[in-house]
Design a protein around this motif. Structure first.
Motif, PDB file in Angstrom:
ATOM      1  N   ASP A   5       0.809  -1.211   0.000  1.00  0.00           N
ATOM      2  CA  ASP A   5       0.000   0.000   0.000  1.00  0.00           C
ATOM      3  C   ASP A   5       0.850   1.273   0.000  1.00  0.00           C
ATOM      4  N   ASP A   6       1.881   1.289   0.817  1.00  0.00           N
ATOM      5  CA  ASP A   6       2.677   2.513   0.932  1.00  0.00           C
ATOM      6  C   ASP A   6       4.174   2.248   0.893  1.00  0.00           C
ATOM      7  N   SER A   7       4.579   1.090   0.386  1.00  0.00           N
ATOM      8  CA  SER A   7       6.002   0.772   0.372  1.00  0.00           C
ATOM      9  C   SER A   7       6.286  -0.304  -0.663  1.00  0.00           C
ATOM     10  N   LEU A   8       7.562  -0.565  -0.891  1.00  0.00           N
ATOM     11  CA  LEU A   8       8.027  -1.621  -1.776  1.00  0.00           C
ATOM     12  C   LEU A   8       8.887  -2.583  -0.970  1.00  0.00           C
ATOM     13  N   HIS A   9       8.640  -3.889  -1.163  1.00  0.00           N
ATOM     14  CA  HIS A   9       9.422  -4.916  -0.480  1.00  0.00           C
ATOM     15  C   HIS A   9      10.100  -5.792  -1.530  1.00  0.00           C
ATOM     16  N   ALA A  10      11.423  -5.903  -1.403  1.00  0.00           N
ATOM     17  CA  ALA A  10      12.226  -6.577  -2.423  1.00  0.00           C
ATOM     18  C   ALA A  10      12.766  -7.897  -1.901  1.00  0.00           C
ATOM     19  N   PRO A  11      13.074  -8.846  -2.794  1.00  0.00           N
ATOM     20  CA  PRO A  11      13.794 -10.052  -2.372  1.00  0.00           C
ATOM     21  C   PRO A  11      15.122  -9.662  -1.738  1.00  0.00           C
ATOM     22  N   VAL A  12      15.573 -10.437  -0.801  1.00  0.00           N
ATOM     23  CA  VAL A  12      16.822 -10.121  -0.102  1.00  0.00           C
ATOM     24  C   VAL A  12      17.997 -10.299  -1.060  1.00  0.00           C
ATOM     25  N   ARG A  13      19.040  -9.550  -0.828  1.00  0.00           N
ATOM     26  CA  ARG A  13      20.304  -9.600  -1.568  1.00  0.00           C
ATOM     27  C   ARG A  13      20.127  -9.312  -3.066  1.00  0.00           C
ATOM     28  N   LEU A  14      19.107  -8.540  -3.402  1.00  0.00           N
ATOM     29  CA  LEU A  14      18.868  -8.206  -4.801  1.00  0.00           C
ATOM     30  C   LEU A  14      20.070  -7.508  -5.426  1.00  0.00           C
ATOM     31  N   PHE A  15      20.652  -6.551  -4.704  1.00  0.00           N
ATOM     32  CA  PHE A  15      21.750  -5.779  -5.265  1.00  0.00           C
ATOM     33  C   PHE A  15      23.120  -6.380  -4.931  1.00  0.00           C
ATOM     34  N   ASP A  16      23.131  -7.503  -4.238  1.00  0.00           N
ATOM     35  CA  ASP A  16      24.375  -8.231  -3.992  1.00  0.00           C
ATOM     36  C   ASP A  16      24.555  -9.379  -4.971  1.00  0.00           C
ATOM     37  N   ASP A  17      23.449 -10.087  -5.269  1.00  0.00           N
ATOM     38  CA  ASP A  17      23.544 -11.287  -6.084  1.00  0.00           C
ATOM     39  C   ASP A  17      23.070 -11.108  -7.523  1.00  0.00           C
ATOM     40  N   VAL A  18      22.261 -10.086  -7.786  1.00  0.00           N
ATOM     41  CA  VAL A  18      21.677  -9.925  -9.119  1.00  0.00           C
ATOM     42  C   VAL A  18      22.143  -8.617  -9.749  1.00  0.00           C
ATOM     43  N   SER A  19      21.639  -7.525  -9.266  1.00  0.00           N
ATOM     44  CA  SER A  19      21.911  -6.228  -9.893  1.00  0.00           C
ATOM     45  C   SER A  19      23.087  -5.551  -9.207  1.00  0.00           C
ATOM     46  N   THR A  20      24.280  -6.053  -9.498  1.00  0.00           N
ATOM     47  CA  THR A  20      25.489  -5.516  -8.882  1.00  0.00           C
ATOM     48  C   THR A  20      25.971  -4.286  -9.649  1.00  0.00           C
ATOM     49  N   ALA A  21      26.904  -3.568  -9.030  1.00  0.00           N
ATOM     50  CA  ALA A  21      27.383  -2.328  -9.636  1.00  0.00           C
ATOM     51  C   ALA A  21      28.089  -2.567 -10.961  1.00  0.00           C
ATOM     52  N   LYS A  22      28.743  -3.730 -11.109  1.00  0.00           N
ATOM     53  CA  LYS A  22      29.533  -3.980 -12.313  1.00  0.00           C
ATOM     54  C   LYS A  22      28.694  -4.466 -13.487  1.00  0.00           C
ATOM     55  N   ARG A  23      27.487  -4.940 -13.215  1.00  0.00           N
ATOM     56  CA  ARG A  23      26.653  -5.446 -14.300  1.00  0.00           C
ATOM     57  C   ARG A  23      25.836  -4.310 -14.915  1.00  0.00           C
ATOM     58  N   MET A  24      25.767  -4.317 -16.224  1.00  0.00           N
ATOM     59  CA  MET A  24      24.903  -3.373 -16.937  1.00  0.00           C
ATOM     60  C   MET A  24      23.676  -4.160 -17.385  1.00  0.00           C
ATOM     61  N   LEU A  25      22.550  -3.940 -16.717  1.00  0.00           N
ATOM     62  CA  LEU A  25      21.322  -4.699 -16.944  1.00  0.00           C
ATOM     63  C   LEU A  25      20.193  -3.761 -17.354  1.00  0.00           C
ATOM     64  N   MET A  26      19.310  -4.253 -18.209  1.00  0.00           N
ATOM     65  CA  MET A  26      18.185  -3.419 -18.629  1.00  0.00           C
ATOM     66  C   MET A  26      17.000  -4.274 -19.041  1.00  0.00           C
ATOM     67  N   ARG A  27      15.853  -3.637 -19.177  1.00  0.00           N
ATOM     68  CA  ARG A  27      14.593  -4.207 -19.638  1.00  0.00           C
ATOM     69  C   ARG A  27      14.208  -5.483 -18.879  1.00  0.00           C
ATOM     70  N   PRO A  28      14.028  -5.403 -17.555  1.00  0.00           N
ATOM     71  CA  PRO A  28      13.672  -6.605 -16.794  1.00  0.00           C
ATOM     72  C   PRO A  28      12.239  -7.048 -17.055  1.00  0.00           C
ATOM     73  N   ARG A  29      12.004  -8.343 -16.875  1.00  0.00           N
ATOM     74  CA  ARG A  29      10.667  -8.934 -16.946  1.00  0.00           C
ATOM     75  C   ARG A  29      10.545  -9.948 -15.821  1.00  0.00           C
ATOM     76  N   ILE A  30       9.330 -10.094 -15.253  1.00  0.00           N
ATOM     77  CA  ILE A  30       9.132 -11.049 -14.164  1.00  0.00           C
ATOM     78  C   ILE A  30       7.909 -11.902 -14.432  1.00  0.00           C
ATOM     79  N   VAL A  31       7.926 -13.099 -13.816  1.00  0.00           N
ATOM     80  CA  VAL A  31       6.782 -14.002 -13.843  1.00  0.00           C
ATOM     81  C   VAL A  31       6.909 -14.918 -12.629  1.00  0.00           C
ATOM     82  N   PHE A  32       5.798 -15.490 -12.202  1.00  0.00           N
ATOM     83  CA  PHE A  32       5.803 -16.479 -11.127  1.00  0.00           C
ATOM     84  C   PHE A  32       5.349 -17.813 -11.694  1.00  0.00           C
TER      85      PHE A  32
END
Length: 946
Positions: A441-468
């Motif tokens: 409702d008033d916040s965003l909750h992310a999977p843990v270690r998102l910026f440690d294991d996936v979107s790190t500073a050295k990776r250039m990533l774009m156009r994400p897509r998600i599904v369950f």
């Protein structure tokens, strides 16, 4: 301690056999086994290791007299291979022999470091022919190991050598380089090249578990949306959607029905972009289904998104109707469409809609928008038959764009991209991350270690897509940059509990930035990606009309089904710290300089701002950092607040399909009366050999700006030894402007980026030149902010052209540098024709980046005019405005300063009279202002003839 690796020669077949035997017998620890350096886990494919070694005791070595095996310097273990060059134009080679059949791919990965920033490259040698297969590293880091990856597609049975070149002192310093953890392996190519260009795939599983795909297809000059039913490895084309009279087409979007799907796509007919949609249903769906149009106001209705809620589908899209680009919504069914509603604020431009439906029939929509000093994602819920209040749902300091939505039970999740750049270089991105979070409702909750294991500073990533998937596991797909001059690999991760999987490469073949489309069924998750043969470096891009091949690859992963939904551990979203500030960037480019107008000779002229030289990812120079065209247009509209723009990708990087796509995005980003776009290209003359007795390649680089946005041809400067005059003959009958740039560049000593050849002039066809760009100023030798790569001699600078009697005006534009350089021009209207006429009249000036208003006139003449010299003194008028105090105004006469003042004010107007004009055949005057932050602006000259 050094040990010589090999002093003798080995038979190639014997070496191949020995290397393979050793590699297969050795018990590897998994660091390298058939996996590109740092690339993560690949899907299971047939692999054959050709050579693999970290050069430790008992591991394979390479027969190379130019390298030595050294101890004490290593990335892993204790040993590496070291080469040394002591003079210029020298190189050391490590060679790995290979034999490969047609249809296979040979892969190379290794790590390298240097002690002097020497160069490194990778080649394939077959006989005496060498082909570069990786971007050359011109500055191998000192004291830090850097990964290098390359791949070579084998077109026919080949026996050759992989050449690792390190170090190289060709246009680089001499010194030492170390190579470690080398792996060369072979796979079977996964490419199945179609007989047409296929692009922008979208997939969905229907309620019966059938997988459907819609894809944009181009064959010669014809285009359509192809619809396919996918059954395992087999694809069956159901239909091709090509409304009559189309002159342009956009990427499709689809959403599942109980049996089939609904597809929506943009169609251009008679200068009008509309949204088309069709319901494709039934097990035996065939032929062309009935499609309908949503007739929204505005000339550009593009980028549809679609979701199905109950018996109806909802289509969202971007439109330039109204006073700003906005997101619109419409309910559609098999009989027609309902009312159209704008769901984004009318006060700001909004782009890139996404929409998802929940089981209760409600919808969630998201899009991106720059408002005030922030670029964020906005959202609205559709509940109980109406759209609720719009709200901002992200607030990071970076530029946030391209949302993707998915539903997990009753939860709504979103993925999006976050970007930033250094200094003023707006369209040269240095950070490209992705994020994913649950929208509360008033916040965003992310999977843990998102910026440690996936979107790190050295990776250039774009156009994400998600599904369950059916177990509630999260799947995240993105495009990852392979290198500055290369394409983008498709990658995915899965997440459950509190753990991310290894990064998985959907397909080894690179593609463009196109999103990886995801869909899930009860039994599997499917990732569909575009792939192509886009050249990965300079050498292979150059040639006459190199045809671009593009196909679609489908990867299906079985979904592990459990008895209950997988747990998803989250935490409040906390993005990495950044010093990026969009507010600061806006101030740097003075985007908010008030609109200026002036009365001159009975005409009301308005100052309009633009960019006539910018590159997208189509150009090889900086594919990693230059954004796609639609993003670049949005940057110029909303961050720099420009009025007109031309995308000038290199002619040698185009073919017919890409030229058509370039023209389409130029037209559908045109907002009449608000933002004017021009079809354009860079005619990059780099290969033409020097004239007899000369040392620099001929002609130089030019931008071609076309008045007609439907101009059907592009022009390749490598198509023979074509001079600018011959190019102009080819363009006879068409309205265009030719603009030379990087006028006196000397980085390549006259090669690659040769200086402008001022032998070719034409006041009408080549009315202006680019005095400033990201490389800095080419005003004159020794000028303020002179390009550090500018020639150390006179002859090619803009003042040199004026001194030779050439009549040519002044603009500035950025090139690959984003906000560095702007065009200012005085015109009556914001239309293509009016802007074109103002440039031809040279009523233009250029700035070094920040907007600064400058008007320079003399009686009835204004900057750019060529008039008869009056008898007696000549009076001049200067009017200027900047957002920072102007510390200096200088007026030049025949390239010499004849008047200088220090206004020390943001805005001023003054008059000056030359009481003793030169009595020569041609006299020219121009003005230059300089603000306290060293930002510059130059007017076009006024020429007086005898």
């Amino acid at each position: 301690m050094d040990r010589r690796a090999s002093n003798g020669r080995i038979d190639r077949r014997e070496f191949l056999s020995g290397a393979l035997g050793t590699a297969l017998a050795w018990g590897f620890d998994g660091r390298l086994w058939g996996v590109p350096v740092g690339a993560g886990r690949a899907f299971e494919t047939e692999r054959r290791v050709i050579f693999e070694s970290s050069f430790e005791k008992g591991q394979p070595t390479l027969p190379a007299g130019q390298h030595t095996l050294v101890e004490g310097v290593a990335r892993t273990g204790n040993c590496s291979m070291m080469g040394r060059v002591t003079g210029p134009n020298r190189a050391c080679f490590l060679e790995v022999p290979f034999e490969s059949g047609a249809g296979s791919v040979v892969h190379v990965s290794f790590w390298v470091r240097s002690d002097s920033r020497s160069a490194c490259a990778v080649f394939v040698r077959v006989g005496n022919k060498r082909t570069g297969i990786a971007r050359r590293i011109d500055n191998v880091p000192v004291g830090r190991w850097t990964p290098v990856e390359a791949r070579y597609e084998v077109a026919e049975e080949t026996k050759g050598f992989i050449q690792i070149v390190a170090p190289s002192s060709h246009n680089a310093p001499a010194g030492r380089a170390w190579v470690d953890d080398v792996c060369v392996w072979q796979t079977v190519s996964e490419c199945d090249w179609p007989d047409r260009v296929q692009d922008f795939p979208a997939v969905a599983y229907d309620g019966s578990g059938r997988l459907w795909m819609a894809v944009l297809e181009r064959r010669a000059l014809a285009a359509s949306v192809g619809v396919y039913r996918i059954e395992g490895r087999r694809r069956r084309q159901v239909c091709a959607l090509a409304p009559p009279g189309l002159t342009g087409i956009g990427a499709p979007a689809i959403a599942a029905l109980p049996s089939g799907f609904v597809v929506a796509f943009a169609v251009e007919q008679r200068d009008n972009w509309r949204i088309a949609y069709a319901f494709v249903e039934g097990e035996a769906a065939a032929g062309e289904p009935a499609y309908r149009f949503i007739d929204c106001e505005g000339s550009a209705n593009i980028s549809p998104a679609v979701a199905v809620a109950g018996e109806k589908a909802f289509v969202l899209w971007e439109s330039n109707a109204g006073g700003a680009r906005g997101i619109y919504s419409c309910r559609v069914d098999r009989k027609g469409c309902g009312s159209i509603e704008r769901i984004s604020s009318g006060a700001a431009n909004s782009y890139n809609p996404a929409v998802v439906a929940l089981d209760d029939g409600s919808l969630v929509a998201a899009w991106d928008s720059v408002r005030g000093r922030s670029a964020d994602i906005y959202s609205r819920w559709f509940r109980e038959g109406r759209w609720r209040k719009e709200r901002r749902i992200t607030s990071d300091a970076r530029i946030e764009r391209h949302p993707s939505l998915a539903v997990r039970e009753r939860e709504v999740w979103m993925a999006w991209q976050m970007q930033s750049y250094n200094s003023i270089r707006l369209n040269s991105l240095t950070e490209q991350r992705i994020a994913v979070a649950r929208i509360d409702d008033d916040s965003l909750h992310a999977p843990v270690r998102l910026f440690d294991d996936v979107s790190t500073a050295k990776r250039m990533l774009m156009r994400p897509r998600i599904v369950f998937d059916s177990s509630g596991r999260l799947w995240l797909a993105a495009r990852e940059s392979i290198g500055q001059n290369s394409g983008w690999r498709p990658v995915i991760w899965s997440y459950e509990g509190g753990r991310w999987s290894d990064r998985m490469i959907v397909m080894d073949q690179q593609g463009r930035w196109r999103p990886v489309s995801l869909a899930s069924s009860a039994a599997s998750v499917t990732a569909v990606c575009q792939y192509d043969d886009l050249a990965r470096g300079w050498d292979r891009t150059r040639g006459k009309f190199r045809n671009w091949r593009s196909g679609i690859f489908v990867r299906t992963v079985p979904s592990e089904r459990g008895g209950s939904a997988a747990a998803i551990r989250t935490e409040p979203l906390e993005t990495p710290k950044t010093d990026f500030s969009l507010s600061h960037k806006t101030e740097l480019c003075a985007a908010d300089l008030p609109r200026q107008s002036i009365e001159h000779n009975g005409r009301r002229l308005t100052l309009f701002w633009g960019d006539f030289h910018d590159h997208t990812d189509i150009s090889v120079c900086n594919r990693r950092g230059n954004p796609p065209g639609h993003d670049l247009f949005a940057n110029l509209r909303d961050i720099e607040k420009l009025d007109f723009c031309a995308l000038t990708d290199h002619g040698y990087n185009f073919d017919e399909p890409q030229w058509a796509f370039n023209a389409e995005q130029t037209r559908n980003n045109h907002d009449p009366g608000r933002f004017v776009t021009f079809l354009a290209e860079e005619w990059t003359s780099s290969r033409n050999p020097p004239a007899e007795g000369g040392i620099m390649n001929r002609y130089g680089h030019h931008n071609l700006i076309f008045l007609n946005p439907y101009h059907s041809k592009f022009y390749d400067s490598f198509d023979g030894d074509i001079s600018p005059a011959e190019l102009w003959k080819q363009l006879k009958g068409h309205e265009f402007i030719c603009i030379p740039h990087q006028l006196a560049d000397w980085k390549g000593k006259g090669k690659g980026n040769p200086p402008k050849d001022w032998s070719y002039v034409n006041e009408r066809l080549q009315p202006v030149a680019e005095i400033f760009q990201a490389r800095q100023s080419y005003e004159y030798l020794g000028c303020p902010r002179q390009s550090p790569t500018g020639a150390p001699f006179k002859g090619n600078y803009l003042q040199d052209a004026w001194a030779a009697g050439i009549i040519i005006g002044v603009i500035a534009s950025p090139d690959h540098g984003g906000g560095s350089g702007k065009v200012g021009l005085w015109a009556e209207q914001l239309t293509r024709r009016s802007i074109f006429d103002a440039v031809r009249a040279r009523h233009t000036f250029g700035t070094s980046g920040a907007k600064m208003s400058l008007f320079f006139g003399a009686g009835a003449a204004m900057m750019g005019d060529k008039v008869k010299r009056p008898d007696g003194p000549i009076g001049f008028r200067v009017k200027a405005l900047a957002l920072r105090p102007v510390k200096e105004l200088v007026i030049f006469r025949n390239n010499q300063i004849v008047h200088r003042v220090e206004p020390n004010r943001k805005g001023f107007e003054l008059s000056w009279t030359d009481s003793d004009p030169l009595r020569v055949d041609l006299v020219w005057y121009y003005a230059r202002i300089r603000a306290e932050d060293d930002e510059l602006a130059w007017s076009s000259p006024i020429w007086f003839t005898a």
